[in-house]
Motif scaffolding. Structure first.
Motif, mmCIF file in Angstrom:
data_model
loop_
_atom_site.group_PDB
_atom_site.id
_atom_site.type_symbol
_atom_site.label_atom_id
_atom_site.label_comp_id
_atom_site.label_asym_id
_atom_site.label_seq_id
_atom_site.Cartn_x
_atom_site.Cartn_y
_atom_site.Cartn_z
ATOM 1 N N GLY A 1 -11.804 -2.658 45.474
ATOM 2 C CA GLY A 1 -10.630 -1.466 45.202
ATOM 3 C C GLY A 1 -10.081 -0.851 46.542
ATOM 4 O O GLY A 1 -8.957 -0.590 46.775
ATOM 5 N N PHE A 2 -11.364 -0.485 47.214
ATOM 6 C CA PHE A 2 -11.281 0.511 48.293
ATOM 7 C C PHE A 2 -10.961 -0.216 49.692
ATOM 8 O O PHE A 2 -10.961 0.250 50.572
ATOM 9 N N HIS A 3 -11.164 -1.583 49.688
ATOM 10 C CA HIS A 3 -11.366 -2.149 50.930
ATOM 11 C C HIS A 3 -9.972 -2.864 51.218
ATOM 12 O O HIS A 3 -9.257 -3.469 50.619
ATOM 13 N N PRO A 4 -9.366 -2.538 52.254
ATOM 14 C CA PRO A 4 -8.186 -2.641 52.701
ATOM 15 C C PRO A 4 -7.924 -4.379 53.088
ATOM 16 O O PRO A 4 -6.806 -4.629 53.275
ATOM 17 N N SER A 5 -8.945 -4.767 53.430
ATOM 18 C CA SER A 5 -8.839 -6.265 53.876
ATOM 19 C C SER A 5 -8.843 -7.254 52.756
ATOM 20 O O SER A 5 -8.850 -8.583 53.131
ATOM 21 N N VAL A 6 -9.066 -6.946 51.689
ATOM 22 C CA VAL A 6 -9.173 -7.633 50.412
ATOM 23 C C VAL A 6 -7.976 -7.607 49.497
ATOM 24 O O VAL A 6 -7.587 -6.372 49.194
ATOM 25 N N GLU A 7 -7.283 -8.628 49.167
ATOM 26 C CA GLU A 7 -6.235 -8.562 48.091
ATOM 27 C C GLU A 7 -6.686 -9.342 46.890
ATOM 28 O O GLU A 7 -7.122 -10.433 46.805
ATOM 29 N N ILE A 8 -6.700 -8.785 45.821
ATOM 30 C CA ILE A 8 -7.144 -9.189 44.661
ATOM 31 C C ILE A 8 -5.902 -9.802 43.808
ATOM 32 O O ILE A 8 -4.822 -8.975 43.567
ATOM 33 N N LEU A 9 -5.955 -11.187 43.538
ATOM 34 C CA LEU A 9 -4.620 -11.557 42.500
ATOM 35 C C LEU A 9 -5.535 -12.043 41.229
ATOM 36 O O LEU A 9 -6.331 -12.862 41.091
ATOM 37 N N ASN A 10 -4.680 -11.529 40.289
ATOM 38 C CA ASN A 10 -5.051 -11.975 38.951
ATOM 39 C C ASN A 10 -4.264 -13.129 38.539
ATOM 40 O O ASN A 10 -3.250 -13.142 37.947
#
Length: 394
Positions: free
Chosen positions: A125-134
């Motif tokens: 949640g704090f990493h700007p380079s990871v986008e999480i897709l549900n």
């Protein structure tokens, strides 16, 4: 997702511990990562305090989680080190592995699944380079320069590399046309958590009896986690017992080593099988964790093996030449070669031990007892066995 037309460096399919670790590890190399992870169903209110699912985290896995700033975020009060391991075979044959004798701080750490997943979720949640897709994908198309995932709502997701971290029944593996050799063990692993009457002293215990394996792993506050690999008909009978009767069966199977046991969690069951993908790679695709291999849990090394996949993939991507993108076939072949020996060794060892202890009769029993005595008489071999996963490169 903010921009469906952009191309991610990597897309990780799978929201388990290995998938989340892969997303963080690849992002740490400078990649822009999409993580396809379905939001889990809400847990019961007391699940965090009583999670029957645990992992034996090796020193190598711990080191990678430290580099990802995940290990430091874990609640230390809910971690239990393993300083000793006692393994019992036929006719009171016994093996004792000691962290002190192996010259390592501990043999492993026992970590609850919910605790580790929570720390990974926070880090992601704090990493700007990871986008999480549900979301989940329903199609995978690969070209020479990228892979395109079609999400369930029809939206496209483009990436240079697709990482299949979606478990033993991997959709990515199937879409990539990678065959998987599978053999059912005819066993079910039963897991539960207990309060022990006698102190476990940060020791793990394992019993090989009649082709079944009972393990009690230490947890804080003198709790223990059970992993009972039972023949499936026996597992069904055990699950049909009421709670006191099931606890009594575990006490009997563990020779009352820890005295009376009070069951604290639901009893869960997982069918056991050996599974090995014929390849770890396909064009623009790399497999990690259970998508690549599933081993018997008798050594507690399934998660650690998957994390070593992740570490090797991230290491290969980080060391790439400037003109290669993360899904370059040369990089993928490097990754696959780097993992071959470790995977083959651990799969052969766990499957061989299962076969050795599943055979009945006087001759197999004599071979097992002789093996116990031989290993006990060879301190160097014992030290190597005790420290293998601690020192395995990650």
């Amino acid at each position: 997702m903010s921009d469906f037309n952009s191309i991610f460096d990597a897309s990780v399919v799978g929201g388990g511990i290995v998938g989340k670790t892969a997303a963080l590890a690849l992002a740490r190399t400078g990649l822009r990562v999409a993580l396809l992870a379905r939001a889990p169903a809400p847990l019961p209110a007391n699940a965090a305090a009583c999670d029957g699912r645990v992992y034996a985290v090796s020193g190598g896995t711990q080191r990678l989680l430290e580099r990802l700033r995940v290990w430091q975020a874990l609640d230390r009060a809910r971690l239990s080190p393993v300083y000793d391991m006692r393994v019992y075979g036929d006719a009171h044959a016994e093996l004792h592995f000691s962290a002190f004798q192996a010259a390592v701080p501990e043999l492993a750490w026992i970590v609850e699944s919910s605790l580790l997943e929570g720390a990974l979720d926070t880090a992601l949640g704090f990493h700007p380079s990871v986008e999480i897709l549900n979301a989940s994908a329903q199609k995978l198309r690969v070209s020479s320069d990228m892979a395109a995932l079609e999400l369930e709502d029809g939206a496209p997701l483009k990436a240079r590399l697709v990482v299949g971290a979606d478990g033993a029944h991997s959709w990515v593996r199937a879409q990539s046309g990678i065959p998987c050799t599978q053999r059912e063990y005819g066993q079910t692993a039963l897991t539960a958590q207990f309060q022990a009457e006698q102190p476990h002293r940060e020791a793990a215990y394992q019993w090989f009896r009649n082709g079944e394996i009972i393990a009690l792993l230490p947890l804080p506050e003198n709790k223990v986690s059970l992993v009972w690999s039972a023949h499936t008909p026996h597992a069904r009978a055990l699950r049909a017992l009421d709670v006191p009767s099931f606890a009594a069966a575990v006490e009997q199977g563990s020779e009352r080593r820890l005295g009376a046991l009070q069951c604290l969690s639901p009893v869960r069951g997982f069918a056991l099988a050996l599974c090995k993908a014929s390849r770890l790679i396909a064009p623009r695709v790399a497999l990690v964790g259970d998508a690549a291999h599933v081993i018997h849990p008798l050594a507690g090394q399934g998660l650690n093996l998957g994390v070593r996949d992740v570490a090797a993939l991230a290491r290969t991507v980080a060391a790439r030449e400037p003109f290669r993108d993360p899904g370059d076939p040369v990089l993928l072949r490097r990754y696959e070669r780097s993992r071959r020996a470790d995977i083959q060794l651990l799969m052969a060892a766990t499957d061989g031990l299962y076969r050795l202890f599943s055979w009945s009769g006087a001759v197999p029993r004599g071979v097992r007892n002789a093996g116990f005595k031989l290993v006990n008489a060879m301190p160097r071999i014992k030290r190597w066995l005790a420290s293998y996963s601690v020192h395995a490169p990650v």
